[in-house]
Design an enzyme around this catalytic site. Structure first.
Site, short mmCIF file in Angstrom:
data_model
loop_
_atom_site.label_atom_id
_atom_site.label_comp_id
_atom_site.label_asym_id
_atom_site.label_seq_id
_atom_site.Cartn_x
_atom_site.Cartn_y
_atom_site.Cartn_z
N ASN A 151 0.81 -1.22 0.00
CA ASN A 151 0.00 0.00 0.00
C ASN A 151 0.84 1.27 0.00
O ASN A 151 0.44 2.29 -0.53
CB ASN A 151 -0.95 0.01 1.20
N SER A 199 -10.94 -5.19 -1.50
CA SER A 199 -11.80 -4.25 -0.78
C SER A 199 -12.45 -3.25 -1.73
O SER A 199 -11.81 -2.78 -2.68
CB SER A 199 -10.97 -3.52 0.28
N GLY A 200 -13.70 -2.94 -1.48
CA GLY A 200 -14.47 -2.08 -2.38
C GLY A 200 -13.98 -0.66 -2.49
O GLY A 200 -13.84 -0.12 -3.58
N HIS A 201 -13.68 -0.05 -1.34
CA HIS A 201 -13.43 1.39 -1.38
C HIS A 201 -12.09 1.75 -2.01
O HIS A 201 -11.80 2.92 -2.21
CB HIS A 201 -13.58 2.03 0.01
N CYS A 325 4.99 11.23 12.15
CA CYS A 325 4.18 12.24 12.82
C CYS A 325 2.73 12.24 12.40
O CYS A 325 1.86 12.68 13.13
CB CYS A 325 4.76 13.62 12.58
#
Lengths: 390, 187
Positions: A151, A199-201, A325
């Site tokens: 990712n 995953s859809g989104h 951060c």
């Protein structure tokens, strides 16, 4: 202010076509697909179509698709099921760059259920050490699970090659393809994976819907024990509108796959080239070839990621960072650390992840904003003097 | 996204007193590249020990930049004795507060200020007293005791927010917990 959205690995815009497809099922077509009346059956018929569309994206059979609520549920269900199928085997193999959606579950299994977990390392380009994977598979290994695409960096693992090795040893193989699905061609039959999460989104469907592919014949044990839905493999009344949306999104993703690998790739490469050209002491994280077509992780020496992001935000640009951060933790991302990206650029790494909605004009807006932002932050940085790192 | 106050945003997007300060006679550094934030503070002190000018250079997140900018504004015009009494809370208050996970940015400001004052006075700051508890961020037991006492801290997470201690590998978290318990049991 116009928004330039380049954070598509975080989430995507729900496609207009998807919304249109879903709308009736929020409203007048509210029936329960399990009901014994034509009204509910209308929805059931639409779910059959959705399941077929999801299956088609990855060349699965529709009965091999289980609808879930999110990528994390798909991942958890896959691992849970694999270890239940082989209760005597107490070893799991994965990599050290996986998503928290699956990593935290391993930590739980290690701490509370006595599992041993091997984290196969990656090299400086984010590529998996296949030798170490080979050497660690044993009779005690219940499952090997590796992400298809990372990712943060977009780096791809050679899933087909890996699945072959794992299959030869008779070990269950799962892949988290949440980032890969819809961006590169996926053929579960050819790849030989036992389970796959998507995953859809991430592919222009709404949030709250995902799928798990489970190869025919695999002894699946459900995570959510309840009704007969999903052939008894996932209890709970179906999230009908979202599943229908996921189906439509998968259909669109299949149609757009070539666009993703031509136009979107060109845009990403254009952005990458322009930034490397215009900003000195910048470097791309991850292998340049074995990489998703839409993802660019780029590090800028001597500046810090959150500051970069907030200045981009001021200019309406949405991206994300591998910086500590932004997450509230203090170390840079575990992915960049696993790749041994030096601190000087790891803290200042930004991820741009594109979709087919992006344009070349938007890439120019990013470059025009980012060049002075990096300059301003470097002018402020105690580690930057006279055009170089000190 | 962090819930930054308007003051933090303002001092981040329009930082005051950036860059090296010509004629600075007190310089202090805190933080490091590896930690993800670092501050170099410049002070110009006159013969009456009054800070007549201040500037900073900071590598770090928005709250690190804002804390540095705020610090320079606060200390300008102060006597060294008054400046030496500043705490991290003064910096945070000036900015109308920082998210608790970012309190370490104000602590970094205070640390750099202490060092800059010592630099002006020609005082060597001795190696940190106490015993290092957090190896990742070089935090000692005495520092943890101080911050726990001063802020009535009850959990390791809050210690991490203030000092970063325990925020790296996490191996010292048990030790930090023991310190918190011992501080509170002594009342």
């Amino acid at each position: 202010m116009k928004i330039v959205y380049t954070d598509n690995n975080a989430t995507t815009k729900t496609a207009d076509e998807v919304i249109q497809e879903m709308l009736p099922y929020f409203g007048e077509l509210y029936g329960n697909p399990s009901s014994m009346h034509t009204f509910g059956d209308k929805v059931a018929k639409k779910l059959i179509q959705a399941r077929q569309r999801v299956a088609d994206l990855i060349n699965a059979d529709p009965e091999e698709i289980i609808f879930t609520s999110c990528g994390t549920e798909s991942d958890n269900a896959a691992i849970y099921s694999a270890i239940n199928a082989f209760p005597d085997k107490k070893h799991i193999i994965t990599s050290n760059v996986e998503h928290p959606g699956i990593n935290k579950f391993y930590e739980y299994l290690q701490k509370n259920r006595g599992y041993e977990v091997t984290y196969v390392p990656v090299d400086e380009k984010g590529l998996l050490d296949l030798d170490i994977l080979d050497k660690n598979m044993s009779d005690n290994t219940a499952v090997v699970s590796l992400m298809w695409a990372n990712n943060e960096t977009g780096v791809l693992f050679p899933i087909e090659k890996i699945a072959k090795k794992v299959n030869e040893k008779g070990i269950v193989f799962h892949t988290d393809a949440v980032q890969a699905a819809g961006k590169i061609p996926i053929d579960v039959k050819k790849a030989g994976v036992d389970m796959l999460s998507l995953s859809g989104h991430k592919i222009h469907a709404p949030k709250g819907v995902a799928a798990l592919y489970v190869k025919k014949g695999f002894k699946f044990s459900p995570l959510l024990i309840g009704g007969h839905q999903e052939q008894g493999r996932r209890g709970g009344t179906e999230n009908t509108a979202s599943i229908i949306g996921l189906g439509k999104a998968c259909e669109l993703a299949r149609e757009n796959l070539s666009v993703m690998n031509t136009n979107v790739r060109e845009l990403r490469d254009y952005l990458q080239t322009r930034l490397l050209e215009k900003i000195e002491s910048s470097s791309v994280n991850g292998d340049l070839d074995q990489r998703l077509p839409n993802t660019l992780s780029i590090g800028f020496d001597a500046v810090e990621g959150e500051s970069i992001l907030l200045m981009l935000d001021r200019d309406g640009i949405c991206a994300s960072s591998g910086s500590a951060c932004t997450s509230g933790s203090l170390e840079p991302s575990h992915v960049l650390m696993a790749m041994k990206v030096p601190f000087k650029s790891a803290h200042g790494s930004i991820r741009f992840s594109l979709s087919h909605y992006n344009t070349k004009a938007e890439m120019d807006i990013i470059v025009a904003s980012l060049v002075p932002v990096i300059q301003q932050l470097r002018d402020m940085s105690p580690f930057w003097k006279n055009g170089k790192m000190v | 996204m962090w819930d930054y106050t308007d003051k933090v945003k303002d001092h981040f997007l329009k930082p005051r007193n950036v860059g090296e300060l010509e004629g600075a006679n007190g310089v202090g550094e805190a933080g490091s590249l590896n930690c993800g934030d670092a501050l170099k503070l410049f002070l110009k002190v006159n013969e009456n020990e009054r800070i007549v000018d201040a500037s900073f250079m900071t590598f770090g997140c928005a709250s690190a930049v804002a804390s540095s900018s705020a610090l320079t504004e606060i200390v300008k015009g102060m006597t060294l004795d008054a400046a030496a009494k500043l705490t991290n809370d003064d910096i945070s208050d000036y900015l109308d507060g920082l998210p608790k996970e970012k309190m370490h940015c104000s602590v970094m400001g205070q640390a750099a200020l202490k060092k800059a004052i010592a630099d002006y006075r020609g005082v060597q700051i001795m190696a940190k007293p106490g015993e290092i508890v957090c190896e990742c961020f070089e935090v000692t037991d005495l520092e943890i005791i101080d911050v726990v006492k001063a802020n009535g801290i009850k959990t390791t997470e809050i210690v991490t927010d203030y000092l970063k201690a325990g925020g790296g590998c996490g191996q010292c978290l048990e030790r930090i917990e023991e310190i918190i318990e011992s501080v509170h049991s002594k009342g």
